[in-house]
Write an enzyme that holds these catalytic residues in place. Sequence first.
Site, short mmCIF file in Angstrom:
data_model
loop_
_atom_site.label_atom_id
_atom_site.label_comp_id
_atom_site.label_asym_id
_atom_site.label_seq_id
_atom_site.Cartn_x
_atom_site.Cartn_y
_atom_site.Cartn_z
N LYS A 13 0.84 -1.21 0.00
CA LYS A 13 0.00 0.00 0.00
C LYS A 13 0.87 1.26 0.00
O LYS A 13 0.60 2.19 -0.73
CB LYS A 13 -0.92 0.04 1.24
N ARG A 88 -9.09 1.01 9.79
CA ARG A 88 -8.63 -0.35 9.97
C ARG A 88 -9.64 -1.20 10.75
O ARG A 88 -9.40 -2.38 10.96
CB ARG A 88 -7.32 -0.33 10.77
N ARG A 127 11.65 -6.92 5.24
CA ARG A 127 11.50 -5.48 4.99
C ARG A 127 12.47 -4.68 5.86
O ARG A 127 12.67 -5.00 7.02
CB ARG A 127 10.06 -5.06 5.31
N ARG A 160 11.73 -2.71 11.56
CA ARG A 160 10.71 -2.31 12.54
C ARG A 160 10.49 -3.47 13.52
O ARG A 160 10.46 -4.62 13.11
CB ARG A 160 9.40 -1.99 11.82
N ARG A 171 -0.01 -9.64 13.45
CA ARG A 171 -0.57 -8.52 12.67
C ARG A 171 -1.48 -9.03 11.54
O ARG A 171 -2.50 -8.43 11.24
CB ARG A 171 0.56 -7.68 12.08
P1 AMP Z 1 1.45 0.44 9.51
O1 AMP Z 1 2.67 1.26 9.24
O2 AMP Z 1 0.26 0.90 8.71
O3 AMP Z 1 1.70 -1.03 9.38
O4 AMP Z 1 1.04 0.70 11.05
C1 AMP Z 1 1.93 0.36 12.09
C2 AMP Z 1 1.17 0.20 13.39
O5 AMP Z 1 0.54 1.45 13.73
C3 AMP Z 1 0.03 -0.81 13.37
O6 AMP Z 1 0.47 -2.14 13.57
C4 AMP Z 1 -0.83 -0.30 14.52
O7 AMP Z 1 -0.26 -0.62 15.77
C5 AMP Z 1 -0.72 1.21 14.35
N1 AMP Z 1 -1.79 1.72 13.44
C6 AMP Z 1 -1.62 2.32 12.24
N2 AMP Z 1 -2.80 2.68 11.71
C7 AMP Z 1 -3.74 2.31 12.62
C8 AMP Z 1 -5.16 2.38 12.65
N3 AMP Z 1 -5.86 2.93 11.64
N4 AMP Z 1 -5.80 1.88 13.73
C9 AMP Z 1 -5.11 1.33 14.76
N5 AMP Z 1 -3.78 1.21 14.79
C10 AMP Z 1 -3.09 1.70 13.72
#
Ligand code: AMP
Length: 216
Positions: A13, A88, A127, A160, A171
Amino acid sequence: MRLIFIGPPGAGKGTQSEKICKRYGIKQISTGDILRKNRKEGTELGNKAKEYMDAGSLVPDQLIIDMMKLEFTNPDYENGYILDGFPRTVTQAEALDNMLKEINIQLDVVLVLEVPREELISRLTARRTCRGCPRTYHLIYSPPKVQNICDNCGSELYQRIDDSDETVISRLKIYDDQTRPLIEFYENKDKAISVNGMGDITDITDLLFDLLDSYK
Ligand code: AMP
């Protein structure tokens, strides 16, 4: 143009959003990037989000909804945006619906990027993310030119915490349980379009451009 990108972690994405933004002159809104920035700056939100993020769980809905309400006040988004990582959960999607209704704005389309589970695990665990900019690399398929250094900005790359093996599995489960139901939510509104996220990055980008050209 106002878009949502839904897809499991590692579907691409972020990579595709960057290309879409360049072509259509819109902004990417990545909730993950906003949260990571808050953590780096040690804000109250960043501190609250930390434990959830490191464990690979979702940050509570209300924190995210308040954060997005504030983010949407940024005038940079007037030309449009692509939401990457938000909503989400169904609660977040309903809150987004209400926010958009209040300002009388409609979403154009919800892109759903589909990638098989084994491929996601391989992509996430290999990654590496840049400390200085949002760029990511895959150790085997798209390594940086110089080991551990970002081609884009020269900063150091890191893994990360939430890209480690065990956290990745959790996840993906959270995606299946909490985020996947959004596909039906947006299908019922006739907004969702599925795109195959397997294959060459540029082929997927071309496919997305063909699709989005009709919404210009
Ligand atoms: P991402 O970079 O999109 O994979 O987000 C990393 C982490 O941020 C996720 O695993 C969640 O812990 C938190 N996070 C990001 N976006 C959201 C969301 N819309 N709702 C809840 N947690 C989020």
